[in-house]
Design an enzyme around this catalytic site. Structure first.
Site, short mmCIF file in Angstrom:
data_model
loop_
_atom_site.label_atom_id
_atom_site.label_comp_id
_atom_site.label_asym_id
_atom_site.label_seq_id
_atom_site.Cartn_x
_atom_site.Cartn_y
_atom_site.Cartn_z
N CYS B 95 5.30 -24.83 77.04
CA CYS B 95 6.42 -25.76 77.13
C CYS B 95 6.38 -26.52 78.46
O CYS B 95 5.50 -27.33 78.66
CB CYS B 95 7.75 -25.02 76.92
SG CYS B 95 9.12 -26.12 76.55
N HIS B 221 7.27 -21.56 72.01
CA HIS B 221 7.40 -20.42 72.92
C HIS B 221 7.00 -19.12 72.22
O HIS B 221 7.86 -18.45 71.64
CB HIS B 221 8.85 -20.28 73.38
CG HIS B 221 9.28 -21.29 74.38
ND1 HIS B 221 9.08 -21.12 75.73
CD2 HIS B 221 9.89 -22.48 74.24
CE1 HIS B 221 9.56 -22.17 76.39
NE2 HIS B 221 10.06 -23.01 75.50
N GLU B 223 6.45 -16.35 73.50
CA GLU B 223 7.09 -15.20 74.16
C GLU B 223 8.53 -15.00 73.68
O GLU B 223 9.18 -14.04 74.06
CB GLU B 223 7.03 -15.37 75.69
CG GLU B 223 8.03 -16.34 76.30
CD GLU B 223 7.71 -17.81 76.09
OE1 GLU B 223 6.72 -18.12 75.41
OE2 GLU B 223 8.48 -18.66 76.58
#
Lengths: 983, 266
Positions: B95, B221, B223
């Site tokens: 990002c 994302h 994560e």
């Protein structure tokens, strides 16, 4: 000699970068515009050579998509007929300029004089008249904080571009630093002093102190004992500390026969009784005393919660008000104990109907319009967007509530949940105490005139040379740097003994509050850094400039803290010392200009004498039956208090942190829920549930029932999602109106009584709360008639609860069954003919008589049973029935799952004697609609023997209720239309 | 090869370090938060690391353009970065980190000569609003990208205002021919179409690698989907799995990115 100003104009060069939504917006408004291109301008005042100019332009420009022109007019780079340039007024926080300055300082001697100002240029192509361009410009800037200049192409070319504007703050250098104020004057003069403020030597009043005659007499009496008149900084500071905003005198002072005040009688007493009753199961860690409340999460951690309002600033500058609200409550979290880490944000916006275009004015001449509900909503949505997203805190929950009572003054709620270890190296992190000898450290940003006297500071001061003080704009990145440094660097090293947020009243409140922990304080005001020269001590002391925290730091730790802050790009300053002497003292270059007894400062405010009178019950009315139930349900779904706020939820990052388990939108149909779930620790399955509830539309009919319903809705929403009512804390946010009015006080008393009754019945303690007492708009309507618009008395209930496992939560969407076996739908709870104040009643314009009553003991038993059902995995969907009742709940579950349902309420109508419309639209409390798989029905019914089977899910895309049918497509369209065309 | 060591650059508004740290730890790496200022003043810390991560967030508030503020500062240590990239190391930009690497010209760097010269940009989303939503992603099977090997079609969240991948036609052709388009937005069946493109990126590009496949940047994302319960429809997914007697997984589909990185060093 004046430094040269260089204007760096960064212009997009490829079509994909030039595209702007403004083109379509203006076209939709009928303006003959073919293209709007937005360029960024940076006005840099510094001595720059050619190499430095080139290097800076490279920093500011993306070589693939942009080009940079320095101090020369555009020629062929863009085709345009008009340009509008919008920049900030002097003194308004300019975050972009702040970033550019840092880059500039790598190119020049950073100690040399330099300044940067950012602005935005809109280049328009189109055959626009001067009147049209002025109308367009007026949409794009807020004159409270910004200025704009407009040129047509011909003038632009002949004048060599736009004139350079340098919005530097210039304060007169020769004003006296401190003046004394004579209080030995007639009462009429004292009243003028209280209402309009101290008479400045320059001849004008400085703005309201908001001190009553009684308060001014108490201050005069104190200074008689001191044998001297007060200084301006003393009086301004007392006014801040004693303000309703800071001391909550209405809640705290005697009311009728309640000597201790309603806060102690109802809120504090409820918490004390609940905690005592829970005994060893008491999970409270910190209540009421700190910047936030805290409850046990597990054996090692505490979760904290706080909800603030930022109403008045948001009425004037919705963006600035809301961003400051959210980053401000983040600081409350950081200021809990020795600093909690923010892990989630929530919001609530109460506004007028977004489609309401009736104008309101602040002045009789109708020259100062109030902002429209739509403009306010757009602004506050954008403010929380910027504040929350840039801070990296997920916004997992929130609501929009529309009612005409909020069209003069909106309510903006902002809350933050935090996580903090119980202990670190044997030290309890949830308590703090400044020690005598600790240094007073201010960290974050410098001080300007921001927020002095808040929004009341008059607009006449807002001319070109004077700073805009009325509105503050948050700087989330400066605060994020400070926040990271606190959580990862300073707190783990145990470098400070106390910490608090600088919010209302600025240093005058934060330092004096912390000083209570040790005795007193001694501040050298010239050590406080300012954004620009010639601020006066009283201004520095009460300024509400953002992004600042105050620390108490043992002297031996100051150097280490300074080094750590410097390494992290965080500024801090040593401004004085905490002392054992119970005096608050401020010096100016060694001379004492402020010396107050701590006891007088904090306890000297004379209590209010409050009498309430019973409020007048509205004339009984019967809410009529709807002519067309089919359309009525669609209208309910399309109401902005019910309809989809997906357009808000999806512009807020609700998944950053990786902790989100249930976010703002549920099911493939993306329906907004009323509770959310987070997993605060990556290595633990324990979770927290957050929810909110409010029912202001019931308030004027029955404030006691309204308050119960608001809190009960919050509890029930959390329970539906999986919360355990036995490990649940509450927060109360009272937003009242005309609170010196005896009937409003009576309503307040009724609501506070409800808070006590519900908390004690459910065993849910209050851990924190806030009140805002004067949410009234006084102005003029379109005809120049004087108008008072008071908000409906509003209690926002919020819950924070802890669950053992996030694997037992459930969402509101009907679920598909793999072999297409339908689930059975059950209604839990009793439906009464309680339509008064309901969403449906609001649509009819008839308020009704009987608002929903909350039956606390049956509700509690149901909540516990629902929790057991969750733990046994018996519920395939569950929704709490709130606004719009069963009809809206069925629709929301169906839309969320994109699954139909077949519902038959004939039997229920027969047993209850209610009509179909009443069954579908009544908002009776504490009810749920659940779907249960066929093979789990018997287990379910043994838990809920009184559950009412009302139908089943279907495989077709239709909601059928008795003989009425709605297609899922129609329901979905209505639900998503509530904010069109905003969404 | 011992356990790889991952550096996660922090500060100035980056804000995904807790979950990124957790991701590397789950995958079996050792991971460390490292402040940007420390990287700039002590770039030799790169010598002992195997994985460098520029995480998501709002560095410098996106002022003057997302990722630009940090990229400008990283230009001060280009020789150290170049040395790191030339070693057998991995670099990830998520990002805002992807925006940093793009501004710095580390991605796409279609040739080594182009490294540190920007060739593409991440523009404002075509919708002109910040978008936080869940997306499906297709990993190109023929890409050299180390990070996306064997991930197939998976899902995770996006949250960005400036994620529209733009590059001139010639660069786009090179990206295609070199397999650098490692990740595209798609539907649940892996089909790429304008309807599944959330931000208007050219070719629905969600992630780009350099020609070596060791440097990778993506807007989504990973994560944020480390656990099964991160999925916004995990309650329905759980019921569906249970109804057909299948086990409910513990972890989420974003973990694969980090597992691939650690596996590279094994």
């Amino acid at each position: 000699m004046a430094l040269p100003a260089h204007v760096f104009q960064v212009i997009p060069t490829v079509p994909a970068a030039q595209a702007s939504p403004l083109t379509a917006q203006l076209q939709a408004q009928g303006f003959p515009v073919s293209q709007v291109t937005v360029a960024r301008h940076y006005t840099v005042v510094a001595d720059l050579g050619p190499d430095q100019r080139r290097a800076l332009s490279q920093q500011l420009t993306h070589s693939v998509t942009e080009t940079c022109l320095i101090s020369q007019p555009l020629t062929s780079q863009l085709a345009f007929d008009w340009v509008i340039e919008v920049g900030f007024l002097p003194g308004v926080t300019d975050n972009v300029a702040h970033t550019v300055t840092e880059g500039l300082q790598r190119l020049i001697d950073p100690t040399s004089e330099h300044a940067v100002y950012s602005s935005t240029a809109y280049y328009l192509q189109g055959d626009l008249t001067p009147e049209q361009i002025d109308t367009i410009a007026a949409q794009w800037f807020n004159p409270l904080i910004q200025r704009a200049q407009v040129r047509n192409r011909a003038d632009y070319d002949t004048q060599g571009g736009l004139p350079v504007v340098i919005p530097q703050v210039q304060l007169p250098p020769d004003r006296p630093a401190v003046v004394t104020v004579d209080l030995e004057v007639p009462d009429s003069e004292l009243q003028t002093l209280g209402k309009q403020g101290i008479l400045d030597p320059a001849g004008h009043r400085r703005g309201p102190l908001a001190l009553s005659l009684t308060q001014l007499h108490a201050i005069r009496d104190y200074f008689r004992t001191q044998g001297r008149p007060p200084t301006d900084i003393e009086l301004e500071s007392i006014a801040q500390t004693w303000s309703e905003h800071c001391q909550h005198a209405i809640f705290g002072s005697p009311l009728d026969d309640i000597e201790e005040g309603i806060f102690k009688r109802y809120i504090v007493r409820a918490t004390t009784e609940v905690r005592t009753a829970k005994g060893d199961d008491d999970f409270c860690v910190s209540v009421f005393s700190d910047n936030a409340g805290g409850i046990k999460f597990d054996d090692t951690h505490v979760v904290t919660d706080k909800c603030e309002t930022h109403n008045s600033p948001s009425a004037l500058d919705p963006f600035g008000g809301a961003i400051t609200g959210i980053v401000g409550v983040n600081r409350d979290c950081l200021g809990y104990g020795l600093g909690a880490q923010p892990i989630a944000n929530r919001y609530g916006f109460c506004v007028g109907h977004p489609g309401d275009t009736r104008p309101l004015y602040r002045d009789a001449a109708r020259t100062t319009p109030a902002l429209s509900p739509k403009t306010i909503l757009q602004g506050v949505v954008a403010g929380v967007n910027a504040g929350g997203n840039e801070s990296g805190i997920p916004t997992t929950q929130g609501f929009v509530y529309a009612h005409e009572g909020y069209r003069g003054k909106p309510l903006v709620f902002a809350g933050t949940i935090g996580l903090i270890p119980l202990e670190q190296d044997g030290i309890n992190l949830n308590f703090k105490a400044a020690q005598p000898g600790d240094r007073i450290i201010m960290a974050g940003g410098k001080v300007g005139l921001d927020g002095i006297h808040g929004a009341t500071f008059s607009s006449e001061a807002l001319d070109t040379g004077s700073p805009s003080t009325a509105v503050q704009i948050g700087d989330p990145i400066t605060q994020k740097k400070l926040s990271d440094t606190i959580i990862y660097d300073l707190r783990p090293r145990g470098l400070y003994s106390s910490i608090t947020d600088n919010g209302a009243g600025g240093l005058s409140c934060s330092v004096a509050e912390m000083a209570r922990e040790c005795g007193g304080c001694l501040v050298d005001i010239e050590k406080i850094p300012t954004k620009y020269p010639h601020l006066r001590p009283w201004e520095i002391w009460i300024s509400e400039s953002q992004e600042r925290m105050t620390f108490a730091v043992p002297p031996q730790n100051v150097a280490e803290m300074q080094a750590l802050c410097a390494a992290r790009g965080v500024e801090m300053w040593d401004i004085g010392e905490f002392t054992a002497d119970p005096q608050c003292i401020v010096r100016h270059h060694g001379e004492v200009i402020y010396q107050l007894d701590m006891h007088f400062l904090h306890k000297g405010n004379p209590p209010l004498q409050q009498q309430s009178n019973p409020w007048v019950r509205p004339t009984p009315q019967t809410v009529p039956e709807p002519d067309n139930l089919h359309d009525t349900l669609l209208s309910c779904l399309a109401h902005p208090s019910v309809g989809s706020t997906q357009w808000v939820s999806e512009q807020y990052d609700h998944i950053v942190g990786g902790r989100t388990v249930i976010g703002p939108l549920q099911g493939p149909g993306r329906v907004n829920g009323t509770a959310s779930v987070l997993k605060p620790k990556y290595d633990s399955d324990r979770g927290i549930v957050l929810s909110q509830g409010l029912n202001p539309s019931y308030s004027d009919l029955d404030p006691y029932a309204a308050a119960l319903a608001s809190l009960d809705d919050a509890v029930a929403a959390a329970v539906a999602t999986g919360a355990n009512v036995d490990h649940m804390a509450l927060m109360d946010n009272f937003c009242w109106c005309s609170s010196t009015d005896s009937q409003r006080l009576h309503q307040l008393h009724d609501a506070a009584r409800a808070c006590y009754d519900l908390a004690v019945a459910y065993g849910c303690p209050y851990i924190s709360g806030k009140d805002s007492m004067f949410n009234d708009f006084r102005g003029y309507d379109a005809d120049g008639q004087e108008t008072l618009i008071s908000i409906p008395p509003t209690l926002l209930g919020s819950t924070l609860s802890v669950i053992d496992s996030i694997h037992h939560v459930q969402t509101l969407d009907f679920k598909p069954h793999p072999d297409s076996t339908p689930d059975t739908l059950f209604l839990l709870g009793t439906t009464h003919a309680e339509l008064a104040g309901s969403l449906y009643a609001q649509l009819t314009g008839v308020t009704g008589t009987t608002v929903p009553q909350t039956h606390l003991s049956t509700a509690l038993a149901r909540y516990r049973a629902v929790h057991r059902a969750h733990q046994q995995g018996l519920l395939r969907s569950i929704i709490h029935l709130d606004r719009g009742g069963l009809g809206v709940a069925l629709s929301r579950s169906a839309i969320a799952g994109q699954i139909g349902a077949q519902v038959d309420l004939a039997a229920l109508a027969a047993t209850t004697g209610l009509t179909l419309a009443q069954l579908l639209l009544s908002e009776s409390q504490s009810r749920f609609l659940v779907s249960v798989a066929p093979d789990q029905q018997s287990d379910f019914q043994s838990l809920f023997p009184q559950a009412i089977a009302v139908g089943q899910t279907t495989t077709d895309h239709t909601l059928t209720i008795n003989d009425q049918q709605w297609s899922l497509a129609d329901l979905t369209t209505a639900y998503r239309s509530a904010f069109s065309p905003l969404a | 090869m011992p356990t790889p060591h991952a550096l996660i650059i922090t500060g100035y508004g980056f804000n995904c370090d807790p979950e990124t740290l957790h991701a590397y730890q789950l995958a079996g790496a050792t991971a460390q938060r490292l402040h940007l200022n420390q990287l700039i003043t002590h770039p030799e810390v790169l010598d002992t690391a195997q994985i460098l991560t520029f995480q998501g967030g709002f560095s410098y508030g996106d002022d003057t353009g997302s990722g630009r503020g940090v990229a400008n500062r990283l230009r001060q240590i280009i020789p150290h970065l170049d040395q790191f990239f030339q070693r057998d190391t991995l670099t990830l930009g998520v990002c805002n980190g992807f925006q940093v690497l793009t501004n710095l010209g580390v991605l796409p760097a279609t040739t080594t000569d182009h490294r540190f010269t920007p060739q593409g940009a991440l523009l404002r989303n075509q919708s002109h609003t910040y978008q936080c939503q869940w997306v499906h992603l297709r990993s190109a099977p023929d890409s050299p990208c180390v990070w996306t090997q064997n991930l197939g079609v998976w899902s995770t969240g996006i949250a960005h205002g400036e994620g529209q991948w733009y590059c001139p036609d010639d660069v786009l052709h090179t990206l295609q021919s070199q397999g650098q388009i490692a990740l595209q937005y798609c539907n649940a069946d892996g089909e790429v179409s304008p309807q599944t493109n959330p931000n208007g990126s050219r070719q629905s590009i969600a992630g780009i690698c350099d020609p070596t496949g060791r440097i990778f940047g993506l807007m989504p994302h990973p994560e944020r989907h480390l656990h099964f319960t991160n999925h916004p429809q995990h309650t329905a997914r759980r019921l569906a799995l249970q109804a057909t007697g299948q086990p409910v997984p513990t972890f989420g589909e974003g973990r694969g990115i980090f597992d691939n990185a650690v596996r590279y060093f094994s």
